[in-house]
Write an enzyme that holds these catalytic residues in place. Sequence first.
Site, short mmCIF file in Angstrom:
data_model
loop_
_atom_site.label_atom_id
_atom_site.label_comp_id
_atom_site.label_asym_id
_atom_site.label_seq_id
_atom_site.Cartn_x
_atom_site.Cartn_y
_atom_site.Cartn_z
CB SER A 129 -0.90 0.02 1.23
OG SER A 129 -1.53 -1.22 1.41
N1 SAH Z 1 -0.73 -4.98 4.04
C1 SAH Z 1 0.07 -5.26 2.87
C2 SAH Z 1 -0.64 -4.95 1.56
C3 SAH Z 1 -1.68 -5.96 1.31
S1 SAH Z 1 -2.25 -6.18 -0.33
C4 SAH Z 1 1.41 -4.58 2.94
O1 SAH Z 1 1.68 -3.89 3.92
O2 SAH Z 1 2.21 -4.81 2.03
C5 SAH Z 1 -3.61 -7.22 0.09
C6 SAH Z 1 -3.24 -8.61 0.50
O3 SAH Z 1 -4.43 -9.26 0.92
C7 SAH Z 1 -2.68 -9.46 -0.64
O4 SAH Z 1 -1.40 -9.91 -0.31
C8 SAH Z 1 -3.68 -10.60 -0.76
O5 SAH Z 1 -3.06 -11.86 -1.05
C9 SAH Z 1 -4.32 -10.61 0.61
N2 SAH Z 1 -5.64 -11.24 0.68
C10 SAH Z 1 -6.69 -11.11 -0.16
N3 SAH Z 1 -7.73 -11.85 0.26
C11 SAH Z 1 -7.32 -12.47 1.42
C12 SAH Z 1 -7.94 -13.37 2.34
N4 SAH Z 1 -9.19 -13.83 2.18
N5 SAH Z 1 -7.22 -13.79 3.39
C13 SAH Z 1 -5.95 -13.37 3.59
N6 SAH Z 1 -5.32 -12.53 2.76
C14 SAH Z 1 -5.99 -12.08 1.69
#
Ligand code: SAH
Length: 219
Positions: A67
């Site tokens: 993000s």
């Molecule tokens: N917080 C992260 C950015 C996250 S991007 C950072 O600091 O870099 C969103 C993430 O959510 C992705 O890696 C994706 O794989 C995950 N995601 C999506 N659906 C999900 C679910 N049901 N359970 C766990 N993770 C999930």
Amino acid sequence: MTDDAASDGPAERQMRFLFALRSRGVTDTRVLTAMERIDRGAFVRGLFAERAYEDMPLPISCGQTISQPSVVGLMTQALNVQPRDTVLEVGTGSGYQAAILSQLARRVYTVDRHRRLVREAQDVFRAMGLVNITAFTADGSHGLPEQAPFDRIIVTAAAEDPPSPLLAQLKLGGIMVLPVGQSDTVQSLIKVTRLESGYDYEELRPVRFVPLVEGLGTE
Ligand code: SAH
């Protein structure tokens, strides 16, 4: 990137980074200190590494994104983490958000549906000595029943509505911050507070996140 930014040394780069956060509304001193301590460059690999100090989201493995720093700061600020808190993050991604939370909370659990992202994030946590983070490969839309309840929950992928298992795993007085929306383009960041009488919902600002997807990833 401007030529100026390209010629920055680490100290100037850091000042520029913190200035951008402040100018976008990240004013909480504890959050700024945590973001000063955690080097975003450690969470971005390959081609995009040199852009790690710019206020923009960047691609990471498995087609996901780290993000935008100001959004990480605003979400962390809205979460109002206290030193004794246990926090759940859904969506480990690069691990950057979890690392910042680790500076503010007693214990951080973070889950991602992609095993590869969890492994890569764990490597960075280990290298940085962040021992109060536990990362799991799991579908976070079910929360983490064995570690529940949580003082704080942060979701970094967008669902249509707050997943009910997450609402149920929030302690009384607890706060959850998450993006919600019906499409990939129009989403709102909301803050949910659990009260004795139910849940209070506050809309914070428009955001754009990758979707929350059910089930585990293939990588
Ligand atoms: N917080 C992260 C950015 C996250 S991007 C950072 O600091 O870099 C969103 C993430 O959510 C992705 O890696 C994706 O794989 C995950 N995601 C999506 N659906 C999900 C679910 N049901 N359970 C766990 N993770 C999930």
